[in-house]
Enzyme design. Structure first.
Site, PDB file in Angstrom:
ATOM      1  N   ASP A  68       0.882  -1.168   0.000  1.00  0.00           N
ATOM      2  CA  ASP A  68       0.000   0.000   0.000  1.00  0.00           C
ATOM      3  C   ASP A  68       0.920   1.218   0.000  1.00  0.00           C
ATOM      4  O   ASP A  68       1.588   1.503   0.998  1.00  0.00           O
ATOM      5  CB  ASP A  68      -0.884  -0.041   1.259  1.00  0.00           C
ATOM      6  CG  ASP A  68      -1.709   1.228   1.406  1.00  0.00           C
ATOM      7  OD1 ASP A  68      -1.590   2.135   0.541  1.00  0.00           O
ATOM      8  OD2 ASP A  68      -2.462   1.320   2.389  1.00  0.00           O
ATOM      9  N   ASN A 109       3.217   5.023 -10.444  1.00  0.00           N
ATOM     10  CA  ASN A 109       2.027   4.962 -11.285  1.00  0.00           C
ATOM     11  C   ASN A 109       0.732   4.837 -10.494  1.00  0.00           C
ATOM     12  O   ASN A 109      -0.313   5.277 -10.965  1.00  0.00           O
ATOM     13  CB  ASN A 109       2.188   3.766 -12.244  1.00  0.00           C
ATOM     14  CG  ASN A 109       0.883   3.367 -12.894  1.00  0.00           C
ATOM     15  OD1 ASN A 109       0.351   4.106 -13.718  1.00  0.00           O
ATOM     16  ND2 ASN A 109       0.346   2.222 -12.510  1.00  0.00           N
ATOM     17  N   TYR A 118      -9.312  14.848  -7.645  1.00  0.00           N
ATOM     18  CA  TYR A 118      -8.316  14.078  -8.400  1.00  0.00           C
ATOM     19  C   TYR A 118      -7.246  15.002  -8.982  1.00  0.00           C
ATOM     20  O   TYR A 118      -6.038  14.747  -8.880  1.00  0.00           O
ATOM     21  CB  TYR A 118      -9.027  13.305  -9.516  1.00  0.00           C
ATOM     22  CG  TYR A 118      -8.133  12.409 -10.352  1.00  0.00           C
ATOM     23  CD1 TYR A 118      -7.253  11.513  -9.743  1.00  0.00           C
ATOM     24  CD2 TYR A 118      -8.196  12.436 -11.749  1.00  0.00           C
ATOM     25  CE1 TYR A 118      -6.441  10.677 -10.511  1.00  0.00           C
ATOM     26  CE2 TYR A 118      -7.398  11.601 -12.519  1.00  0.00           C
ATOM     27  CZ  TYR A 118      -6.514  10.728 -11.896  1.00  0.00           C
ATOM     28  OH  TYR A 118      -5.731   9.913 -12.658  1.00  0.00           O
ATOM     29  N   GLY A 119      -7.696  16.107  -9.587  1.00  0.00           N
ATOM     30  CA  GLY A 119      -6.773  16.993 -10.300  1.00  0.00           C
ATOM     31  C   GLY A 119      -5.818  17.745  -9.390  1.00  0.00           C
ATOM     32  O   GLY A 119      -4.651  17.956  -9.751  1.00  0.00           O
ATOM     33  N   LYS A 177      -2.849  15.692  -8.402  1.00  0.00           N
ATOM     34  CA  LYS A 177      -2.106  15.357  -9.625  1.00  0.00           C
ATOM     35  C   LYS A 177      -1.308  16.569 -10.110  1.00  0.00           C
ATOM     36  O   LYS A 177      -0.175  16.433 -10.593  1.00  0.00           O
ATOM     37  CB  LYS A 177      -3.061  14.876 -10.726  1.00  0.00           C
ATOM     38  CG  LYS A 177      -3.531  13.438 -10.535  1.00  0.00           C
ATOM     39  CD  LYS A 177      -2.420  12.437 -10.828  1.00  0.00           C
ATOM     40  CE  LYS A 177      -2.937  11.003 -10.906  1.00  0.00           C
ATOM     41  NZ  LYS A 177      -1.860  10.027 -11.126  1.00  0.00           N
ATOM     42  N   ILE A 196      -7.771   6.212 -20.624  1.00  0.00           N
ATOM     43  CA  ILE A 196      -7.246   4.866 -20.851  1.00  0.00           C
ATOM     44  C   ILE A 196      -8.170   3.886 -20.129  1.00  0.00           C
ATOM     45  O   ILE A 196      -8.502   4.096 -18.965  1.00  0.00           O
ATOM     46  CB  ILE A 196      -5.825   4.704 -20.248  1.00  0.00           C
ATOM     47  CG1 ILE A 196      -4.934   5.904 -20.561  1.00  0.00           C
ATOM     48  CG2 ILE A 196      -5.201   3.388 -20.706  1.00  0.00           C
ATOM     49  CD1 ILE A 196      -4.617   6.112 -22.003  1.00  0.00           C
TER      50      ILE A 196
END
Ligand code: ZN
Length: 683
Positions: free
Chosen positions: A488, A515, A581-582, A585, A614
């Site tokens: 984890d 990743n 999320y953004g 990131k 994806i």
């Protein structure tokens, strides 16, 4: 040593291979070769060979007398009949009695006498197998026999122990000379059951597969009993500090030292490390006269091509004083390299300077207090070397218990190490671009991560897969013949432990593909802070923690490295309600730039891949269906909703990671893989 012969297994082998058109002799030869090859105390890494004389029909149906003899490149423990290629006996036998022959003439004769031109090269001992008049001939480098004869009086000890039952041949160069002198020795004592090759190994023979095999087991058992009477030597430990640094911290220092710099345009020539330790190994490396007994040579000659004649002995790595250890280790390595160069020069003079010097790096490294490292150009190669190192320790302890360990002299070791026929065993295939590099992929159990693991391995990388799902990590790792671990990445301690395990297993780390990620949604003005923090844990902090752990290893190695981050189009082009999320990131994209800036001087590159849409863990089939419905388009059109109107796959993203891993002169770059999304384009 116990016989593993089984009538049932032997018959089963005859029946099984019979269906492939293999005759009973060849099948039984395969069966007992496997029995011998499965026992490490008898055979290691190409160190042994077997043969049978039989008849095959040629294309016209006429019978031909052949020798089926072990071919190079096959492991005896898992050999198949194809690994025992058939060679016409008549042209080989015709050479009985000739006084001299070059290696090239011998190899040429063996190859041109093969029945199948596609066969591997027959063993370097093919001529002796052919000359001996027995149907089955077995040869091993049994530990017990070499421990008994690696002695100043090894020949006399062998004669005393085996009496009339075995011929005893003083050391002679393998290949043609062993065939010539071995035949003379056989003719002097034609009733012997086999031959002891002093400081090398043992041959046994018989009219049946079982007879030759059982004789091998019996003779080796006699030697084992003799050694057991004397017992192994108890090494006396020198003084050791109270706390020793762990192998995970020592390995990257060592790995960095043995890397060869190749300038700006090429990756350093790195090595992979395989660490081994056990009470017997530690007793050996802790011994106060280690520098004497460990540096007299290899226990049987052919080890030398994989291990070099001597190991490198490092100082004790005291915990908390690794800088001091690194300095002293560097000095020890410089001395080692000078010593190897002098050995080469000294012995090459006997060959009129005809030999080309191999690299100066050690292949076995002994670390008092810790254990040993095997070094190689791949993980598998390093492991093979470590196995030989362990065998050397076993045999030297026995030989020293019996008397004094004394292998063949330096000149003979050199002649094997620089023998063209031995060098040929190592293979000279061109290396792939990521060969010798250790690559770690997080979230590697599925989707983009698994595709990247495969793509790195295809380019020669040694790949470690981390995934929250241990089974998925194991499956993905198996596919790339790498290491898989459950991890984890939001758990700092788990990340530290995983990186330590990578260092212990491979010696260090060169490429990190950070990743792992997951998407959270919510309107930014209303979103729950706990959810936002949860996303930051995985989509920012996990990247930072593992990158920091990787950089620690990379700076210890001092050979640069590469950090790759999976950012997302969200980092550049926010999507409605995708703030949770953004935001992290975007921070990770900035993190990449900061690593590039702060660690460029260490040769560490940092780059990111900006991928979009994806089909993977983040973009589930259900999510895609819902999105496509919401926009009133087909799923295919939704997935290909980009400038090129082409769906982007995990393999496309993996190819971008691989490109960046190889781009030695690119750092702080974002490589976009999204089929064209002008809002998310960079600069
Ligand atoms: Zn041999």
């Amino acid at each position: 040593m116990k016989s593993l012969w089984s009538d049932g297994d032997a018959q089963a082998a005859v029946a099984r291979y019979g269906t492939q058109g293999i005759n009973a002799d060849w099948a039984l030869r395969t069966y007992t070769t496997r029995l011998l090859g499965g026992v490490p105390e008898l055979v290691l890494h190409g160190g042994g060979n077997t043969s049978v004389k039989t008849e095959l029909d040629d294309l016209s149906g006429a019978p031909v007398e052949v020798l089926c003899v072990k071919g190079s490149g096959w492991d005896m423990g898992s050999i198949e009949p194809a690994g025992l290629p058939a060679v016409r006996l008549a042209p080989l036998r015709a050479l009985r009695g000739i006084a001299a022959m070059t290696d090239e003439e011998m190899v040429n004769l063996q190859r041109t006498s093969l029945i199948d031109a596609a066969s591997p090269n027959p063993s370097v001992e093919t001529l002796l197998h052919a000359f001996l008049p027995f149907k089955f001939v077995d040869h091993t480098h049994a530990d017990a026999v070499v421990a008994l004869t690696d002695q100043p009086d090894g020949e006399a000890r062998a004669r005393d122990l085996f009496g009339e039952r075995m011929t005893v041949l003083p050391y002679v160069m393998p290949g043609f000379y062993l065939a010539r002198d071995g035949m003379r020795a056989y003719e002097d004592k034609p009733d012997a059951e086999g031959m002891i090759l002093v400081k090398h190994g043992i041959f046994t023979w018989g009219e049946t597969a079982r007879e030759a095999y059982e004789r091998m087991i019996e003779m080796v058992s006699l030697a084992e009993a003799e050694l057991a009477r004397a017992g192994s030597r108890a090494f006396v430990a020198g003084g050791l500090p109270a706390a020793i640094a762990p192998p995970a911290e020592v390995a990257p220092i060592l790995r960095g030292l043995v890397s060869e710099d190749r300038g700006d345009d090429a990756e350093p020539k790195r090595m992979l490390l395989d660490f081994r330790t056990a009470p017997e190994i530690r007793d050996f490396v802790n011994g106060d006269d280690l520098a004497s007994y460990a540096r007299r040579g290899t226990v049987t000659p052919d080890h030398v091509i994989r291990t070099k004649p001597k190991p490198l002995i490092l100082p004790v790595p005291e915990a908390g004083r690794l800088d001091d250890f690194a300095d002293r280790a560097r000095t020890a390595l410089i001395d080692y390299m000078a010593d190897y160069h002098a050995y080469f020069t000294r012995n090459n003079a006997r060959h009129d300077g005809a030999k080309t010097e191999l690299d100066l790096m050690p292949r076995i490294v002994l670390v008092p207090g810790l254990g040993l490292f095997g070094l190689g150009q791949s993980k598998a190669g390093a492991g093979g070397t470590a196995v030989l190192a362990e065998a050397n320790i076993r045999v030297i302890a026995q030989a020293e218990g019996l008397g004094r360990f004394e292998p063949i002299p330096e000149e003979d070791q050199f002649d094997i190490e620089y023998w063209s026929l031995e060098q040929a065993k190592l293979g000279k295939a061109a290396e792939k671009p990521l060969a010798r590099q250790v690559c770690l992929v997080t979230g590697g159990g599925s989707g983009i991560g698994a595709a990247t693991a495969r793509a790195l391995a295809a380019e020669g990388g040694e790949v470690v897969v981390l995934d929250r799902d241990g089974d998925a990590a194991a499956t993905a790792a198996k596919e790339v013949k790498g290491l898989g671990m459950a991890c984890d990445v939001t758990d700092g301690a788990a990340v530290e432990a995983a990186v330590a395990k990578v260092c212990e297993t491979y010696g260090g780390l060169d490429v990190l593909v950070s990743n792992a990620g997951a998407a959270w949604q919510g309107r930014v003005g209303e979103v729950d802070e706990a959810l936002l923090r949860q996303s930051f844990e995985l989509n920012f902090w996990a990247h930072q923690r593992i990158a920091q752990a990787a950089v620690r290893v990379m700076t210890r190695q001092g050979t640069g490295g590469c950090l790759l981050f999976n950012t997302s189009k969200q980092a550049l082009n926010p999507g409605r309600n995708f703030g949770p999320y953004g935001l992290p990131k975007a921070a990770t994209l900035f993190l990449m730039k900061q690593y590039a800036l702060d660690h460029g001087r260490d040769g560490i590159r940092a780059n990111a891949v900006n991928a979009d849409r994806i089909r993977s863990g983040l973009l589930t089939d259900g999510f895609i269906a819902e999105r496509a419905r919401a926009r009133g388009v087909s799923e295919r059109d939704y997935m290909a909703g980009n400038l090129l109107a082409r769906e982007v796959t995990a393999d496309d993203v993996a190819a971008a990671f691989v490109h960046l891993a190889k781009a030695r002169k690119t750092t702080a770059a974002v490589l976009t893989v999204d089929g064209g999304n002008i809002e998310a384009s960079v600069r």
